[in-house]
Design a protein around this motif. Structure first.
Motif, PDB file in Angstrom:
ATOM      1  N   ILE A  58     -28.945  12.533  -5.593  1.00  0.00           N
ATOM      2  CA  ILE A  58     -30.227  12.137  -4.965  1.00  0.00           C
ATOM      3  C   ILE A  58     -31.221  12.676  -5.995  1.00  0.00           C
ATOM      4  N   VAL A  59     -31.245  13.588  -6.607  1.00  0.00           N
ATOM      5  CA  VAL A  59     -31.911  14.049  -7.883  1.00  0.00           C
ATOM      6  C   VAL A  59     -32.016  13.007  -8.895  1.00  0.00           C
ATOM      7  N   GLN A  60     -30.873  12.766  -9.512  1.00  0.00           N
ATOM      8  CA  GLN A  60     -30.425  11.625 -10.448  1.00  0.00           C
ATOM      9  C   GLN A  60     -31.284  10.121  -9.930  1.00  0.00           C
ATOM     10  N   ALA A  61     -30.999   9.961  -8.904  1.00  0.00           N
ATOM     11  CA  ALA A  61     -31.601   8.699  -8.496  1.00  0.00           C
ATOM     12  C   ALA A  61     -33.151   8.670  -8.190  1.00  0.00           C
ATOM     13  N   ALA A  62     -33.610  10.023  -7.895  1.00  0.00           N
ATOM     14  CA  ALA A  62     -34.947   9.893  -7.671  1.00  0.00           C
ATOM     15  C   ALA A  62     -35.769   9.782  -9.136  1.00  0.00           C
ATOM     16  N   ARG A  63     -35.167  10.669 -10.215  1.00  0.00           N
ATOM     17  CA  ARG A  63     -35.649  10.589 -11.536  1.00  0.00           C
ATOM     18  C   ARG A  63     -35.601   9.139 -12.268  1.00  0.00           C
ATOM     19  N   THR A  64     -34.618   8.431 -11.481  1.00  0.00           N
ATOM     20  CA  THR A  64     -34.545   6.935 -12.228  1.00  0.00           C
ATOM     21  C   THR A  64     -35.662   6.351 -11.513  1.00  0.00           C
ATOM     22  N   HIS A  65     -36.144   6.515 -10.291  1.00  0.00           N
ATOM     23  CA  HIS A  65     -37.041   5.770  -9.887  1.00  0.00           C
ATOM     24  C   HIS A  65     -38.405   6.342  -9.961  1.00  0.00           C
ATOM     25  N   GLY A  66     -38.654   7.351 -10.979  1.00  0.00           N
ATOM     26  CA  GLY A  66     -39.993   7.819 -11.283  1.00  0.00           C
ATOM     27  C   GLY A  66     -40.547   8.843 -10.306  1.00  0.00           C
ATOM     28  N   PHE A  67     -39.706   9.561  -9.409  1.00  0.00           N
ATOM     29  CA  PHE A  67     -40.172  10.743  -8.660  1.00  0.00           C
ATOM     30  C   PHE A  67     -40.211  11.966  -9.609  1.00  0.00           C
ATOM     31  N   ASP A  68     -41.069  12.801  -9.571  1.00  0.00           N
ATOM     32  CA  ASP A  68     -41.051  14.113 -10.176  1.00  0.00           C
ATOM     33  C   ASP A  68     -40.211  15.254  -9.218  1.00  0.00           C
ATOM     34  N   VAL A  69     -39.070  15.466  -9.744  1.00  0.00           N
ATOM     35  CA  VAL A  69     -37.969  16.365  -9.283  1.00  0.00           C
ATOM     36  C   VAL A  69     -38.585  17.748  -9.755  1.00  0.00           C
ATOM     37  N   ARG A  70     -38.829  18.501  -8.576  1.00  0.00           N
ATOM     38  CA  ARG A  70     -39.159  19.944  -8.885  1.00  0.00           C
ATOM     39  C   ARG A  70     -38.152  21.068  -8.352  1.00  0.00           C
ATOM     40  N   ARG A  71     -37.984  22.292  -8.893  1.00  0.00           N
ATOM     41  CA  ARG A  71     -37.251  23.344  -8.515  1.00  0.00           C
ATOM     42  C   ARG A  71     -38.158  24.603  -8.196  1.00  0.00           C
ATOM     43  N   GLU A  72     -37.766  25.115  -7.274  1.00  0.00           N
ATOM     44  CA  GLU A  72     -38.192  26.584  -7.066  1.00  0.00           C
ATOM     45  C   GLU A  72     -37.597  27.756  -7.791  1.00  0.00           C
ATOM     46  N   ARG A  73     -38.010  28.776  -8.250  1.00  0.00           N
ATOM     47  CA  ARG A  73     -37.293  29.789  -8.930  1.00  0.00           C
ATOM     48  C   ARG A  73     -36.463  30.154  -7.979  1.00  0.00           C
ATOM     49  N   ASP A  74     -36.638  30.131  -6.463  1.00  0.00           N
ATOM     50  CA  ASP A  74     -35.760  31.072  -5.649  1.00  0.00           C
ATOM     51  C   ASP A  74     -34.489  29.972  -5.388  1.00  0.00           C
ATOM     52  N   ARG A  75     -33.408  30.401  -5.960  1.00  0.00           N
ATOM     53  CA  ARG A  75     -32.022  29.602  -5.982  1.00  0.00           C
ATOM     54  C   ARG A  75     -31.650  29.348  -4.577  1.00  0.00           C
ATOM     55  N   TYR A  76     -32.257  29.932  -3.684  1.00  0.00           N
ATOM     56  CA  TYR A  76     -31.776  29.501  -2.054  1.00  0.00           C
ATOM     57  C   TYR A  76     -32.658  28.214  -1.612  1.00  0.00           C
ATOM     58  N   GLN A  77     -33.832  27.822  -2.380  1.00  0.00           N
ATOM     59  CA  GLN A  77     -34.629  26.652  -1.940  1.00  0.00           C
ATOM     60  C   GLN A  77     -34.196  25.382  -2.567  1.00  0.00           C
ATOM     61  N   PRO A  78     -34.121  24.389  -1.875  1.00  0.00           N
ATOM     62  CA  PRO A  78     -33.773  23.226  -2.275  1.00  0.00           C
ATOM     63  C   PRO A  78     -34.711  22.372  -3.460  1.00  0.00           C
ATOM     64  N   PRO A  79     -34.296  21.711  -4.273  1.00  0.00           N
ATOM     65  CA  PRO A  79     -35.198  20.848  -5.141  1.00  0.00           C
ATOM     66  C   PRO A  79     -35.947  19.918  -4.146  1.00  0.00           C
ATOM     67  N   PHE A  80     -36.952  19.425  -4.610  1.00  0.00           N
ATOM     68  CA  PHE A  80     -37.975  18.539  -3.910  1.00  0.00           C
ATOM     69  C   PHE A  80     -38.542  17.504  -4.617  1.00  0.00           C
TER      70      PHE A  80
END
Length: 218
Positions: free
Chosen positions: A92-114
């Motif tokens: 999902i992350v790779q496809a999102a970047r391909t389609h121009g979405f900004d993929v972000r992550r929290e410092r908390d490793r238990y939180q999902p990317p968005f």
């Protein structure tokens, strides 16, 4: 959408509880779960948001679910379930970047990317689905009942008039001698099936006693 079918199942279960002789407090637990489930489809199916935004919201919901799936076997070695969920997240992350979405992550490793922005909280969505004050009240009172917290359970308890010194004794006695909490009045306005059990009228010492005991809607 599977969440819609789950919501309908909860609604049917709530109807069973309402027409049964028991399940007084459980109705609020089920209703709270219904609100939690309903926020997903409501958020995803909001009219006029456009296809790209709808895809973004759906992918954020998927990322959240997949991340939760990786936590099901915390403390164990990498399993097929965990590997599958982590692999889906990466796709999902790779496809999102391909389609121009900004993929972000929290410092908390238990939180999902968005993608772009985080999912709103359930409380935030509840205030948007209902009147702002009612949505938050409904969610917080339902959560209090679901977690067995005193301020939630007190809605269902009839207090017996008895001499109480408000300055001494245990915390429970002092709590019972205080004026009726504001949430009782709010619950009465929004849930009319809560009827006065003892009138909540001032006693001789000026202290309000009595709470609410639920009666079934006809």
């Amino acid at each position: 959408m599977t969440s819609v079918f789950v919501l309908l199942d909860h609604m049917e279960s709530l109807g069973t509880l309402i027409t049964s002789p028991g399940g007084i407090t459980a109705t609020h637990t089920i209703a709270r779960a219904m609100l939690d489930i309903a926020t997903g489809p409501w958020f995803l199916l909001e009219p006029g948001i456009g296809g790209r935004e709808r895809v973004r919201r759906h992918m954020n919901l998927r990322l959240q679910s997949l991340k939760e799936q990786t936590h099901l076997e915390t403390g164990t070695e990498r399993t097929a379930i965990k590997s599958h969920a982590e692999g889906r997240i990466q796709r999902i992350v790779q496809a999102a970047r391909t389609h121009g979405f900004d993929v972000r992550r929290e410092r908390d490793r238990y939180q999902p990317p968005f993608l772009d922005t985080k999912l709103p909280t359930t409380t935030t969505l509840a205030t948007q689905m209902f009147d702002p004050a009612l949505g938050q009240l409904f969610w917080r009172l339902g959560s209090a009942v679901a977690h067995g917290q005193q301020h939630g359970i007190s809605m269902f308890i009839e207090q017996i008039d008895q001499p109480v010194d408000p300055l001494h004794g245990d915390a429970q006695s002092r709590w019972e001698s205080t004026p009726r909490a504001p949430h009782c009045d709010a619950a009465e306005r929004h849930w009319p099936w809560f009827a006065p059990s003892s009138g909540c009228s001032p006693s001789s010492d000026g202290i309000r006693r009595g709470c609410r005991t639920p009666r079934r809607m006809s």
